[in-house]
Write a protein that holds these residues in place. Sequence first.
Motif, PDB file in Angstrom:
ATOM      1  N   ASN A 180      -8.543   5.431  -3.633  1.00 28.75           N
ATOM      2  CA  ASN A 180      -7.822   4.976  -4.615  1.00 28.75           C
ATOM      3  C   ASN A 180      -6.271   5.008  -4.720  1.00 28.75           C
ATOM      4  N   GLU A 181      -5.992   4.944  -3.023  1.00 28.41           N
ATOM      5  CA  GLU A 181      -4.507   4.890  -3.320  1.00 28.41           C
ATOM      6  C   GLU A 181      -3.670   3.627  -4.286  1.00 28.41           C
ATOM      7  N   TRP A 182      -2.739   3.993  -4.275  1.00 26.29           N
ATOM      8  CA  TRP A 182      -1.861   3.113  -5.434  1.00 26.29           C
ATOM      9  C   TRP A 182      -1.822   1.836  -4.670  1.00 26.29           C
ATOM     10  N   ILE A 183      -1.525   0.424  -4.991  1.00 32.17           N
ATOM     11  CA  ILE A 183      -1.598  -0.757  -4.227  1.00 32.17           C
ATOM     12  C   ILE A 183      -0.748  -1.402  -5.204  1.00 32.17           C
ATOM     13  N   ALA A 214      -7.402  -4.110  -5.891  1.00 29.16           N
ATOM     14  CA  ALA A 214      -8.190  -2.981  -6.805  1.00 29.16           C
ATOM     15  C   ALA A 214      -9.187  -2.774  -5.647  1.00 29.16           C
ATOM     16  N   SER A 221      -7.977  -0.626  -3.426  1.00 29.48           N
ATOM     17  CA  SER A 221      -7.590   0.804  -3.616  1.00 29.48           C
ATOM     18  C   SER A 221      -9.000   1.124  -3.493  1.00 29.48           C
ATOM     19  N   SER A 222     -10.010   0.708  -3.109  1.00 28.27           N
ATOM     20  CA  SER A 222     -11.260   0.953  -2.806  1.00 28.27           C
ATOM     21  C   SER A 222     -11.981   1.477  -1.690  1.00 28.27           C
ATOM     22  N   TYR A 270       1.238   5.306  -0.482  1.00 30.24           N
ATOM     23  CA  TYR A 270       0.656   6.426  -0.266  1.00 30.24           C
ATOM     24  C   TYR A 270       1.416   8.041  -1.280  1.00 30.24           C
ATOM     25  N   LYS A 275       0.563  -1.339  -0.023  1.00 30.59           N
ATOM     26  CA  LYS A 275       0.591  -0.305   0.641  1.00 30.59           C
ATOM     27  C   LYS A 275       0.938   1.480  -0.143  1.00 30.59           C
TER      28      LYS A 275
END
Lengths: 385, 137
Positions: free
Chosen positions: B120-123, B106, B109-110, B10, B8
């Motif tokens: 919507n963070e990038w994973i 995904a 990320s939701s 940020y 995870k």
Amino acid sequence: MTDALASSGDLLQDLTPQVLAVLVRRGADFAAAEDAVQEALLEAVRHWPDAMPDDPKAWLIRVAGRKLIDAHRAESTRRLREMRVYQEPESGPTEHADDTLLLLSRCCHPSLSPASAIALTLRAVGGLTTAQIAQAFLVPESTMAQRISRAKRTVSGERFDRPGDVRAVLGVLYLIFNEGFTGDVDLAEEAIRLTRQLAAATDDPEVDGLLAMMLLHHARRRARRTSDGQIVSLADQDRSLWDSAMIANGVEILQGALARESMGQYQAQAAIAALHDDAATAEETDWPQILSWYDELTRFTENPVVVLNRAVAVGAVDGPLAGLAALTSVDAGLPRYDAVAAYLHERAGNVEAAARHYARAADLSSSSLERDHLTKQAARLNARG
Amino acid sequence: MAKYLLLKHYRSDHDIAAQPIPPMDQWQPEDVEAHIAFMQQINEDLRASGEFVDAQGLSPEGTFVRYDGEGRPPVTDGPFAETKDLIAGWWIVDVDSVERAYEIAAHGSSAPGPGGKPINEWIEVRQIMGAPATVTE
């Protein structure tokens, strides 16, 4: 643990799937039957040290059947009419063979994912504990317990009294053998044990072919790694470490299968392994015969890895450039494509291209051991150039 | 059948930084509750599906350390106040396909942020090395 207890532990491991199979064949729900067998095993551990039954299997079937009925009574009377089947006379010894196939094909049911089928097979047929399987998969025990109970629910749906597709079973046994699982239990040996059981229960040359293939590979286990666990490629292995008795056993089983003249991919793979095992040195390998077996193998499987490995054989028979030509039809994105290309380029004298392919193969590898092995090859060539 | 690490991140350099999400301590309490409940539910779902291997959070501040020669104390650097890429934690899952790993990532990320909107963070999904296959010929 005393010797007596240890040997009754082995006996219980052998009997568990047989007892389970009998209950399932008589129509018991798979998950409920498994619970009942577990309870019967506990009873056995409690009582057998004092009074070993004359017929341990019959004893377990009787006790497990009783547990099953107790569970049904406690649960509801809805299935009372089904109970008749558990009170049928004991099965004769001839039914054991059918039971093994029945149980295996249930555990390897196509509705299960490979991971679930492997876990359920090891639990229900192999008699391993959930903890042992979890350790082999490197996942928490609770995760493995969930995976197994979900798998049981998935296959519990229908009554199951006819063996399913033996091909699905062979696929799962092959995975158990090939995945290189680690842990306290040697799963390659477990796969061999299960395949032996299946071979004894069926008259299918492909089952024997798979068993032979496993033995012919497993015979090399001591030579496949250095003492600190690094990969030794086939050509560099110390062949005096190969298990010649196991090779002889594998060859004998393979010959018996081939004599029945119903060829298939596992027999062809076993034949290739046997030819490698038969060579006293790497130089003495009978590559023309191996190549003809690869040609045979391509008739039975569209697995592109076969084409990849065939290119190595072409390289050995007709020279590395012919091998590279055979590679052109293969998708360059396949795992091990670059390793094979590197090997052929090195033999063709293209040191730079070989090093580049080895480095790329290392980048794409999904195993640390394999990556280290490939990186060393690339470094060796780069240092030379 | 392979294990994946779902990291995870940020990332303050990504377009989501155009609408920066305030630190959680400035969210409405019910939004914080909803976010935590969502994350716990993911772990529970992964356990129930037999795919869970590990899930951990990381404290935000880290220190870089390196060797500095025999008999010398290690060199340390940081913590850095302005980091562009903060790793907040991870999941490790054991799944049948990389597509399944993407699906889990995904979904993670939701996770709901302020006002219940997905953050919507990038994973980042990375395969964990396994054992080599036995049959290679």
